[in-house]
Each structure stands twice: as structure tokens, then as C-alpha cells.
Write a protein that holds these residues in place. Structure first.
Motif, PDB file in Angstrom:
ATOM      1  N   TYR A  42      32.402 -11.010  52.353  1.00 34.24           N
ATOM      2  CA  TYR A  42      32.462 -11.467  51.044  1.00 34.24           C
ATOM      3  C   TYR A  42      33.016 -10.620  50.119  1.00 34.24           C
ATOM      4  CZ  TYR A  42      29.125  -7.567  50.204  1.00 34.24           C
ATOM      5  OH  TYR A  42      28.518  -6.291  49.969  1.00 34.24           O
ATOM      6  N   ALA A  43      33.475 -11.091  48.859  1.00 35.30           N
ATOM      7  CA  ALA A  43      34.058 -10.389  47.984  1.00 35.30           C
ATOM      8  C   ALA A  43      33.671 -10.399  46.556  1.00 35.30           C
ATOM      9  CB  ALA A  43      35.739 -11.023  47.877  1.00 35.30           C
ATOM     10  N   THR A  44      33.323  -9.566  45.961  1.00 35.00           N
ATOM     11  CA  THR A  44      32.653  -9.285  44.447  1.00 35.00           C
ATOM     12  C   THR A  44      32.988  -7.979  43.867  1.00 35.00           C
ATOM     13  OG1 THR A  44      31.023  -9.934  43.374  1.00 35.00           O
ATOM     14  CG2 THR A  44      30.737  -8.422  45.365  1.00 35.00           C
ATOM     15  N   ASP A  45      33.137  -7.987  42.491  1.00 36.39           N
ATOM     16  CA  ASP A  45      33.138  -6.742  41.726  1.00 36.39           C
ATOM     17  C   ASP A  45      32.041  -6.433  41.240  1.00 36.39           C
ATOM     18  OD1 ASP A  45      35.850  -6.792  41.898  1.00 36.39           O
ATOM     19  OD2 ASP A  45      36.173  -8.207  40.507  1.00 36.39           O
ATOM     20  N   ASP A  46      30.927  -6.962  41.465  1.00 36.47           N
ATOM     21  CA  ASP A  46      29.552  -7.102  40.961  1.00 36.47           C
ATOM     22  C   ASP A  46      28.305  -6.685  41.755  1.00 36.47           C
ATOM     23  OD1 ASP A  46      28.233  -9.102  38.316  1.00 36.47           O
ATOM     24  OD2 ASP A  46      26.802  -8.362  40.016  1.00 36.47           O
ATOM     25  N   ASP A  47      27.756  -5.410  41.667  1.00 38.13           N
ATOM     26  CA  ASP A  47      26.796  -4.780  42.275  1.00 38.13           C
ATOM     27  C   ASP A  47      25.380  -5.777  42.679  1.00 38.13           C
ATOM     28  OD1 ASP A  47      28.282  -2.572  42.835  1.00 38.13           O
ATOM     29  OD2 ASP A  47      27.375  -1.536  41.314  1.00 38.13           O
ATOM     30  N   THR A  48      25.374  -6.519  41.394  1.00 41.12           N
ATOM     31  CA  THR A  48      23.812  -7.535  41.480  1.00 41.12           C
ATOM     32  C   THR A  48      24.390  -8.389  42.477  1.00 41.12           C
ATOM     33  OG1 THR A  48      23.479  -6.834  39.397  1.00 41.12           O
ATOM     34  CG2 THR A  48      22.468  -8.953  40.226  1.00 41.12           C
ATOM     35  N   HIS A  91      27.071 -13.302  37.750  1.00 41.20           N
ATOM     36  CA  HIS A  91      27.358 -12.645  38.681  1.00 41.20           C
ATOM     37  C   HIS A  91      28.115 -13.315  39.931  1.00 41.20           C
ATOM     38  CE1 HIS A  91      24.707  -9.633  36.748  1.00 41.20           C
ATOM     39  NE2 HIS A  91      23.679 -10.551  36.462  1.00 41.20           N
ATOM     40  N   TYR A  92      29.531 -13.161  39.947  1.00 40.21           N
ATOM     41  CA  TYR A  92      30.218 -13.893  40.758  1.00 40.21           C
ATOM     42  C   TYR A  92      30.601 -13.247  42.034  1.00 40.21           C
ATOM     43  CZ  TYR A  92      34.251 -16.143  43.041  1.00 40.21           C
ATOM     44  OH  TYR A  92      35.048 -16.882  43.837  1.00 40.21           O
ATOM     45  N   VAL A  93      30.334 -13.908  43.360  1.00 39.17           N
ATOM     46  CA  VAL A  93      30.774 -13.480  44.648  1.00 39.17           C
ATOM     47  C   VAL A  93      31.408 -14.568  45.505  1.00 39.17           C
ATOM     48  CG1 VAL A  93      28.374 -13.942  45.471  1.00 39.17           C
ATOM     49  CG2 VAL A  93      29.863 -12.308  46.906  1.00 39.17           C
ATOM     50  N   LYS A  94      32.484 -14.178  46.145  1.00 39.00           N
ATOM     51  CA  LYS A  94      33.126 -15.205  46.992  1.00 39.00           C
ATOM     52  C   LYS A  94      32.298 -15.322  48.466  1.00 39.00           C
ATOM     53  CE  LYS A  94      36.063 -18.137  47.877  1.00 39.00           C
ATOM     54  NZ  LYS A  94      36.531 -18.898  47.095  1.00 39.00           N
ATOM     55  N   ALA A  95      31.863 -16.066  48.820  1.00 43.46           N
ATOM     56  CA  ALA A  95      31.259 -15.752  50.213  1.00 43.46           C
ATOM     57  C   ALA A  95      30.874 -17.372  50.734  1.00 43.46           C
ATOM     58  CB  ALA A  95      29.654 -15.178  50.219  1.00 43.46           C
ATOM     59  N   PHE A  96      30.293 -17.276  52.065  1.00 42.28           N
ATOM     60  CA  PHE A  96      30.018 -18.466  52.740  1.00 42.28           C
ATOM     61  C   PHE A  96      31.246 -19.659  53.129  1.00 42.28           C
ATOM     62  CE2 PHE A  96      25.521 -17.440  51.302  1.00 42.28           C
ATOM     63  CZ  PHE A  96      25.140 -17.064  52.535  1.00 42.28           C
ATOM     64  N   GLY A  97      32.243 -19.018  52.735  1.00 41.51           N
ATOM     65  CA  GLY A  97      33.496 -20.056  53.280  1.00 41.51           C
ATOM     66  C   GLY A  97      34.464 -19.261  54.119  1.00 41.51           C
ATOM     67  N   THR A  98      34.061 -18.242  54.677  1.00 43.92           N
ATOM     68  CA  THR A  98      34.934 -17.451  55.905  1.00 43.92           C
ATOM     69  C   THR A  98      35.178 -18.050  57.208  1.00 43.92           C
ATOM     70  OG1 THR A  98      33.070 -15.983  56.039  1.00 43.92           O
ATOM     71  CG2 THR A  98      34.763 -15.339  54.393  1.00 43.92           C
ATOM     72  N   GLY A 148      36.930  -6.644  46.330  1.00 42.60           N
ATOM     73  CA  GLY A 148      36.642  -7.131  45.077  1.00 42.60           C
ATOM     74  C   GLY A 148      37.274  -8.564  44.771  1.00 42.60           C
ATOM     75  N   VAL A 149      37.090  -9.168  43.646  1.00 43.82           N
ATOM     76  CA  VAL A 149      37.529 -10.513  43.517  1.00 43.82           C
ATOM     77  C   VAL A 149      38.953 -10.583  43.686  1.00 43.82           C
ATOM     78  CG1 VAL A 149      38.034 -12.469  41.896  1.00 43.82           C
ATOM     79  CG2 VAL A 149      35.741 -11.105  42.034  1.00 43.82           C
ATOM     80  N   ALA A 150      39.687  -9.296  43.478  1.00 45.93           N
ATOM     81  CA  ALA A 150      41.323  -9.309  43.684  1.00 45.93           C
ATOM     82  C   ALA A 150      41.530  -9.517  45.297  1.00 45.93           C
ATOM     83  CB  ALA A 150      41.670  -8.250  43.423  1.00 45.93           C
ATOM     84  N   ASP A 151      40.522  -9.414  46.034  1.00 47.39           N
ATOM     85  CA  ASP A 151      40.755  -9.242  47.505  1.00 47.39           C
ATOM     86  C   ASP A 151      40.179 -10.904  48.009  1.00 47.39           C
ATOM     87  OD1 ASP A 151      41.817  -6.764  48.089  1.00 47.39           O
ATOM     88  OD2 ASP A 151      39.584  -6.172  47.223  1.00 47.39           O
ATOM     89  N   ALA A 152      39.935 -11.711  47.186  1.00 44.56           N
ATOM     90  CA  ALA A 152      39.034 -12.985  47.700  1.00 44.56           C
ATOM     91  C   ALA A 152      40.273 -13.564  48.447  1.00 44.56           C
ATOM     92  CB  ALA A 152      38.751 -13.679  46.527  1.00 44.56           C
TER      93      ALA A 152
END
Ligand code: NAP
Length: 213
Positions: free
Chosen positions: A153-159, A125-132, A180-184
Motif C-alpha cells: 500500500y502507499a499513503t502519507d497518512d498514519d491513520t 485519509h487517502y491510501v492506495k491499496a488493494f489494486g496490486t 507515500g502517495v508519490a510512490d503509488a
């Protein structure tokens, strides 16, 4: 829930301090396990140190607080361990050239997030976060008053979204999904318009962050 933090430098060390202050158990891993052990000792009973593989195995969420090239190296061997785990990626597409100068390591239109997400097993379950934010702002702006500072944060994944919202709250910030990930790419630097560097150093509250999106 246990969070593994791989890398205990500027970002990983700061995040470990914030999460433990918020009551969250962490397992810490570094290149030199003595560095993770020293931080774990400083943080007390909610923190312990482990090898990278043992930290991942013990955790529900894994933060790769290492440089992008290191994340890629680690995933080459450890990706199968991440099945069903939340994978949190704060990396920017940055590295160092032969003279030690920091350089962008990916083409302008390619995010580090898209690269990392593509290296994970289907069940992660991927999420882009904590680097902003810059690490010093991440360290100093937790539990800001009267308005908490936003971490995008950015993710495509609800979990992953549910978990990262909780972890961002625990760390003392206000979570907001940038997309989503495309917006990371919007929350990475250099170039991201929602990264602190793209906001001229500003730390946004929730209303300001919604308007910026
Ligand atoms: N610094 C910032 O302001 C900032 C802001 C936003 C995003 N980021 C991103 O956050 C990530 C981390 O940056 P940073 O500034 O925190 O880096 P850093 O201070 O250089 O820390 C890197 C950490 O990675 C660990 N490490 C290196 N190789 C490893 C391996 N093979 N296995 C396990 N751990 C390993 C190091 O372990 P040792 O301690 O044993 O050397 C160190 O703890 C990068 O992707 C960066 O782009 C940084």
C-alpha cells in the motif's frame, strides 16, 4: 468499523468476500443497486447494499473499486462526504478507447493515486491499496500458507496506514507500505515495479516484498 465498497465487480466483489470471511461488516454499492443487493444477500448478515452516498455515509473506510474515470465522476459530487473517512483507492490509470481496447489514461509519469488524492477534501485519509494484484490472484491467494502473500500500500497518512494494515490482514494478506502517495506509481499497472504485473506475476511473501522495495 464498517467498510463501504463502491463497485462490486472483479476487485470489489472479491474484497467484499474476503472481508466478510474475516468478520468485517461491509456496505456495498454498485451502478445498478440490484448487483450490490445480490452480493450482499450472498454474503449474509455482515453485508448490506446501499446507494453510493448512503454507503459512504455509513462507513469509516470507503473503497472505490471502480474504474478511475468513474472514481473521478463520483468524487465530483461525493468528495465532501469523505471528510474524516479513510479512502482506499485500488485504481490503475486504465480505461477503454472507442473500440473497447484497454488504454492507459494518464501520462506515463502520473499515477492514478496522485489524481484521486488531489480530488479529496483535506480531512480525508487517502491510501492506495488493494489494486496490486490481478483480480484472480486477489481472489485465490487470501490466507496463503505457509507464508501469506503481501499486498503493498502507499499513503502519507498514519491513520490510513493503521486502518489499511488491519483491513489487509482481515482480508487474508500481509500488508507492507511501499511508500507515500508519490510512490503509488510503483504499485499501479502498467509500469509499476511492485505491481504483480511488474513482478512477472509473482506473489511475494514479506521478506521478498521488503527486498523488492
Ligand atoms: N480487474 C483487475 O484485475 C484489477 C486489478 C487491480 C486493480 N484494478 C482496478 O480496480 C478497479 C475496478 O476494477 P474491476 O475489474 O473490479 O472493475 P469491474 O469488474 O468492471 O467492476 C466495476 C464496478 O464498478 C461499478 N460501477 C460503475 N459505475 C458506477 C457508479 N457510477 N457508481 C457505483 N458503482 C459503479 C459497477 O457496477 P455494476 O456492477 O452495477 O455494473 C461494477 O460493480 C479499476 O480501477 C481497476 O483499474 C482491477
Amino acid at each position: 468499523m464498517t467498510t463501504a465498497i463502491i463497485g462490486t465487480g472483479n476487485i470489489g466483489g472479491t474484497l467484499a468476500r474476503h472481508l466478510v470471511r474475516g468478520g468485517e461488516p461491509v456496505v456495498l454499492a454498485a451502478k445498478d443497486e440490484a448487483n450490490a443487493a445480490a452480493l450482499a444477500q450472498e454474503l449474509g448478515e455482515l453485508a448490506r447494499a446501499a446507494s453510493v452516498e448512503d454507503a459512504i455515509a455509513a462507513a469509516d473506510a470507503v473503497v472505490f473499486a471502480v474504474w478511475l474515470d468513474t472514481t473521478k465522476e463520483l468524487l465530483a459530487t461525493d468528495a465532501p462526504l469523505l471528510e474524516n473517512k479513510i479512502v482506499v483507492d485500488p485504481s490503475n490509470p486504465l480505461g477503454f478507447d472507442d473500440s473497447g481496447q484497454m488504454i492507459r489514461t494518464l501520462p506515463d509519469e502520473q499515477s492514478a493515486g496522485s489524481v484521486v488524492a488531489a480530488l479529496l477534501p483535506a480531512g480525508a485519509h487517502y491510501v492506495k491499496a488493494f489494486g496490486t494484484l490481478a483480480a484472480d490472484s486477489l481472489a485465490s491467494a487470501a490466507n496463503r500458507e505457509p507464508q501469506r502473500a503481501v499486498l503493498f500500500y502507499a499513503t502519507d497518512d498514519d491513520t490510513a496506514a493503521t486502518t489499511i494494515e488491519r483491513l489487509i490482514h482481515v482480508a487474508g494478506f500481509e500488508p507492507l507500505k511501499a511508500g507515500g502517495v508519490a510512490d503509488a506509481i510503483r504499485i499501479e499497472m502498467p509500469g509499476g515495479d511492485l505491481h504483480q504485473a511488474g513482478l512477472n506475476g509473482a506473489l511475494l511473501d514479506l521478506d521478498e516484498a521488503r527486498a523488492a522495495i
